[in-house]
Design an enzyme around this catalytic site. Structure first.
Site, PDB file in Angstrom:
ATOM      1  N   ASP A   9      26.405  17.727  12.347  1.00 47.81           N
ATOM      2  CA  ASP A   9      27.737  17.297  12.752  1.00 47.81           C
ATOM      3  C   ASP A   9      27.735  17.004  14.253  1.00 47.81           C
ATOM      4  OD1 ASP A   9      28.940  17.442  10.295  1.00 47.81           O
ATOM      5  OD2 ASP A   9      29.742  19.449  10.577  1.00 47.81           O
TER       6      ASP A   9
ATOM      7  N   ARG B 231      26.225   9.299   9.505  1.00 45.92           N
ATOM      8  CA  ARG B 231      27.611   9.393   9.026  1.00 45.92           C
ATOM      9  C   ARG B 231      28.517   8.877  10.136  1.00 45.92           C
ATOM     10  NH1 ARG B 231      29.055  15.049   8.946  1.00 45.92           N
ATOM     11  NH2 ARG B 231      28.030  15.222   6.926  1.00 45.92           N
TER      12      ARG B 231
END
Length: 315
Positions: A141, A191
């Site tokens: 992340d 992502r």
């Protein structure tokens, strides 16, 4: 705009304690968080997989303040991997790891030799090795702009042995085009998200229209690249644009995927999956849900109104 005040609340410990203790909060949180235990996560994974959806699991926690907390996060991920193996659900699963939760910001000391970046690298490597050994994958992340250089450096180290470790990139950051130029090689996984942190205008776009345009520009780069784009959005316009860009670039359906948050637009998740699109659900779980929860409230007014209506109805 309500976004900045809500994000400020995520750092206010007094408000955090008040909201976290309120019974109604936990009722509402269940919409966005799968539960607090590994068993809760496995139950949610099984349900989503049976509905034709894939998952990326986030063991909630960030900004840890000591090595023991970082080690506990690593242990939590290792427990989850073992539980997914035992349940026969590990193949195709993914883990999402926040490096701040495994020690990235810790100062150097007796318990953190070499400093936080080295400590986080070691912890992330343990997770990656266990995940890949079991048949799962890992995506790092991305957090606020101050962590980007460190995160990408750790990513580079991990990719030397595991080339398709993924990373989240935030379209709102001004530096994103440069970062994407180095992240879209063969086998890479990125992502793309709009960004959920309160960033200064010196490093990020602030207006929603500017962020949307930046997202589309980044999406063009990803779809034209040689890696696997992971489209992190619930915006109907961006979902449609992603499909068109994939077609324009001759991408096979299984060469890219949508990623959507647990509990947000579940009908759309099912609709896309039914049309044959790979859809992966970002599945958060764990006790430390407050920071994640407040960012979800800040992202969409509908989420905040859902929370306020639920809170008022319980009075």
């Amino acid at each position: 705009m309500l976004r900045k005040p809500i994000l400020a609340l995520s750092r206010n410990h007094a408000v955090r304690d008040l909201i976290s203790r309120a019974p109604v909060t936990r009722d509402v949180v269940q919409r966005f968080v799968a539960g607090e235990t590994t068993a809760d996560a496995v139950t949610a994974v099984r349900r989503l997989r049976s509905a034709g959806l894939q998952v990326t699991c986030d063991f909630l926690g960030e900004d840890c303040t000591n090595a023991a907390q970082a080690d506990a996060t690593v242990a939590g991920y290792l427990d989850l991997i073992d539980a997914l193996v035992d349940a026969g659900l590990v193949a195709g699963a993914e883990l999402s790891v926040k490096l701040s939760a495994v020690g990235q910001a810790l100062p150097s000391g007796p318990d953190v030799p070499g400093g936080g970046e080295a400590y986080a690298t070691a912890g992330a490597r343990k997770i990656v090795e266990a995940a890949y050994g079991a048949g799962a994958r890992v995506t790092l992340d991305m957090e606020d702009h101050r962590t980007v250089d460190s995160t990408l450096q750790i990513l580079t180290g991990l990719r030397s042995d595991f080339p398709d470790v993924g990373v989240a990139i935030q379209a709102m950051l001004l530096r994103t085009p440069q970062d994407l130029a180095e992240l879209t090689g063969p086998g890479s996984r990125v992502r793309l998200v709009k960004g959920a942190y309160d960033e200064p205008s010196s490093v990020a776009f602030a207006e929603p229209a500017e962020v949307d345009l930046a997202y589309v520009r980044a999406l063009r780069v990803l779809m034209a690249g040689r890696g696997r784009p992971m489209v992190g959005s619930h915006d109907p316009r961006l979902i449609a644009i992603a499909e068109r860009l994939a077609s324009d670039n001759g991408r096979a359906a299984d060469s890219w995927e949508y990623q959507m948050l647990y509990g947000i637009r579940p009908d759309e998740q099912s609709r896309l999956a039914a049309r044959g699109h790979p859809v992966r659900i970002y599945l958060p779980y764990g006790h430390d849900w407050y920071g994640y929860f407040t960012r979800r409230l800040a992202e969409r007014p509908a989420n905040l109104m859902f929370f306020l209506r639920s809170f008022a109805s319980k009075k």
